[in-house]
Scaffold this motif. Structure first.
Motif, PDB file in Angstrom:
ATOM      1  N   CYS A 215       7.819   2.510   4.468  1.00 34.64           N
ATOM      2  CA  CYS A 215       9.215   2.018   3.603  1.00 34.64           C
ATOM      3  C   CYS A 215       8.843   2.243   2.005  1.00 34.64           C
ATOM      4  O   CYS A 215       9.507   1.662   0.480  1.00 34.64           O
ATOM      5  CB  CYS A 215       9.123   0.375   3.549  1.00 34.64           C
ATOM      6  SG  CYS A 215       7.922  -0.901   3.313  1.00 34.64           S
ATOM      7  N   PHE A 216       7.376   2.492   2.106  1.00 34.01           N
ATOM      8  CA  PHE A 216       6.869   2.005   0.403  1.00 34.01           C
ATOM      9  C   PHE A 216       6.688   0.421  -0.477  1.00 34.01           C
ATOM     10  O   PHE A 216       6.311   0.979  -1.096  1.00 34.01           O
ATOM     11  CB  PHE A 216       7.470   3.598  -0.723  1.00 34.01           C
ATOM     12  CG  PHE A 216       7.442   4.712  -0.433  1.00 34.01           C
ATOM     13  CD1 PHE A 216       6.424   4.542  -0.871  1.00 34.01           C
ATOM     14  CD2 PHE A 216       8.455   5.148  -0.554  1.00 34.01           C
ATOM     15  CE1 PHE A 216       5.572   6.149  -0.683  1.00 34.01           C
ATOM     16  CE2 PHE A 216       8.151   7.031  -0.285  1.00 34.01           C
ATOM     17  CZ  PHE A 216       6.747   7.705  -0.436  1.00 34.01           C
ATOM     18  N   THR A 217       7.101  -0.199   0.551  1.00 35.98           N
ATOM     19  CA  THR A 217       7.617  -1.478  -0.348  1.00 35.98           C
ATOM     20  C   THR A 217       6.249  -2.491   0.538  1.00 35.98           C
ATOM     21  O   THR A 217       6.131  -3.970  -0.426  1.00 35.98           O
ATOM     22  CB  THR A 217       9.586  -2.309  -0.220  1.00 35.98           C
ATOM     23  OG1 THR A 217       9.006  -2.256   0.851  1.00 35.98           O
ATOM     24  CG2 THR A 217       9.851  -1.414  -1.410  1.00 35.98           C
ATOM     25  N   CYS A 218       6.134  -2.795   1.195  1.00 32.58           N
ATOM     26  CA  CYS A 218       4.829  -3.420   2.254  1.00 32.58           C
ATOM     27  C   CYS A 218       3.517  -3.852   1.692  1.00 32.58           C
ATOM     28  O   CYS A 218       3.556  -2.403   1.067  1.00 32.58           O
ATOM     29  CB  CYS A 218       5.241  -3.280   3.778  1.00 32.58           C
ATOM     30  SG  CYS A 218       4.045  -1.937   4.188  1.00 32.58           S
TER      31      CYS A 218
ATOM     32  N   CYS B  31       2.009  -0.301   2.131  1.00 26.01           N
ATOM     33  CA  CYS B  31       2.597   1.198   1.637  1.00 26.01           C
ATOM     34  C   CYS B  31       1.732   0.472   0.154  1.00 26.01           C
ATOM     35  O   CYS B  31       1.484   1.106  -0.904  1.00 26.01           O
ATOM     36  CB  CYS B  31       3.819   0.885   1.239  1.00 26.01           C
ATOM     37  SG  CYS B  31       4.305   1.489   3.099  1.00 26.01           S
TER      38      CYS B  31
ATOM     39  N   CYS C 209       2.023   0.652   8.237  1.00 27.38           N
ATOM     40  CA  CYS C 209       3.628   0.219   7.340  1.00 27.38           C
ATOM     41  C   CYS C 209       4.286  -0.037   9.155  1.00 27.38           C
ATOM     42  O   CYS C 209       5.061   1.026   9.488  1.00 27.38           O
ATOM     43  CB  CYS C 209       4.132   1.043   6.476  1.00 27.38           C
ATOM     44  SG  CYS C 209       5.693   0.887   6.447  1.00 27.38           S
TER      45      CYS C 209
HETATM   46 ZN   LIG Z   1       5.883  -0.206   4.112  1.00 29.83          ZN
END
Ligand SMILES: [Zn+2]
Ligand SMILES: [Zn+2]
Length: 344
Positions: A86-89, A92, A100
């Protein structure tokens, strides 16, 4: 469209299923090639997921784009990763992409060994690569396996001039050899029990090989290194026994990289006192994230990894069972691909 679905280790069926509908943000590719992964031939691993459409190393050409897709276009030649983060958690943000929850739940539809594949928007946006002109569809199938090696070597912090021992010379062992060289490894010593694979390792630049069907691994390494052993030991086989053998070969200050899992529940009897006073680390590395696929793509563009050198067998989808059995046998083969029309 035809797909190869595994029901159990010895039961892979070719089935005809409808082409999945393309939703907003998704694209559909016509598959050109897909690798058989050596990880997928561990019966306990793959049967846990059955029934499953095999394959997670596909490349193809975009034939349909969903609403709102702007960056990718019809006709693009792409590699797509089966999982995307997701690149946001928090995972990540720390670069631990494979942990993730989005990475874990995302997947291609229905899987890689399929005449058409739906790339969901998350996979499309967060881990799909347009192949450059000098990278063939077959080359592109090496992005995922190469990325797994890139990640392992990053986690093991391989250093210039490290003496590296690679145990197990299937395609992943050979990729570890090629990429360890790129990282400036010193001596690279390769071990296996199959002559074909030992010869391949020499052909691809190993300094020495150890035939473990003839002699004990640690004894062989001792002779080659004058007792110095190896600063980095990469253990390929998925067994606690191989891991223990590998640990015996690590030089004080060095590390063992467990590249493959052992079966759930298998245990290692290690002596923490020995590890402590010899500053020996055990590193694991599972799969790869988008930073690794990007690095892998670069290595392939540079020609460090190429299908022409590494693919030993090609099969049409109808013969997926045969390709799978050949990979599982782990003898006179390196990489097997399922090829569709126009794989080059
Ligand atoms: Zn993530
Ligand atoms: Zn794989």
């Amino acid at each position: 469209m035809r797909v190869a679905r595994l029901y159990s280790f010895n039961d892979i069926r070719i089935e005809d299923i409808p082409v999945p509908p393309v939703g907003a943000g998704d694209v559909l590719i016509k598959t050109h090639a897909c690798g058989i992964c050596s990880g997928d031939v561990m019966p306990w691993y793959i049967e846990e997921k059955a029934p499953i459409v095999l394959g997670h190393e596909p490349t193809g050409e975009i034939v349909e784009t969903g609403k709102g897709v702007t960056y990718f276009q019809q006709g693009d030649r792409v590699f797509t990763h089966h999982h995307a983060p997701c690149f946001t958690c928090r995972y990540c943000r720390r670069g631990d992409y494979v942990q993730c929850p989005t990475w874990k739940s995302s997947h291609l539809v229905p899987g890689g060994i399929s005449e058409y594949i739906l790339i969901p928007s998350i996979n499309l946006e967060n881990d799909t690569i347009v192949l450059s002109k000098n990278v063939s569809y077959e080359d592109g199938t090496f992005i995922e396996p190469t990325a797994c090696v890139v990640k392992g070597l990053k986690r093991a912090r391989i250093r210039n001039d490290d003496t590296v021992l690679i145990i197990g010379l299937g395609i992943m062992g050979i990729l570890n050899l090629l990429i360890a060289r790129e990282h400036g490894a010193g001596k690279v010593i390769c071990a296996d029990r199959v002559k074909f694979r030992l010869d391949k390792a020499l052909e691809y630049g190993a300094d020495y090989t150890i035939d473990v069907s003839e002699r004990a691994l640690d004894e062989g390494l001792k002779d080659i290194t004058g007792g110095g052993m190896a600063e980095l030991v990469i253990v390929g086989p998925s067994s606690a026994e191989a891991m223990m053998e590998g640990l015996k070969c690590v030089r004080p200050g060095g590390q063992a990289l467990f590249f493959t899992p052992a079966r759930p529940g298998e245990t290692l009897a290690i002596d923490p006192n020995y590890l402590y006073f010899n500053d020996i680390n055990i590193i694991t590395s599972y799969s790869c994230g988008p930073d690794d696929t990007a690095d892998a793509f670069e290595l392939i563009e540079k020609g460090v990894v190429s299908a022409e050198r590494l693919v030993t067998h090609r099969f049409p989808i109808a013969r997926t069972s045969e390709a799978f059995a050949l990979t599982a046998k782990a003898e006179n083969s390196l990489k097997s691909l399922i090829v569709f029309d126009g794989s080059k």
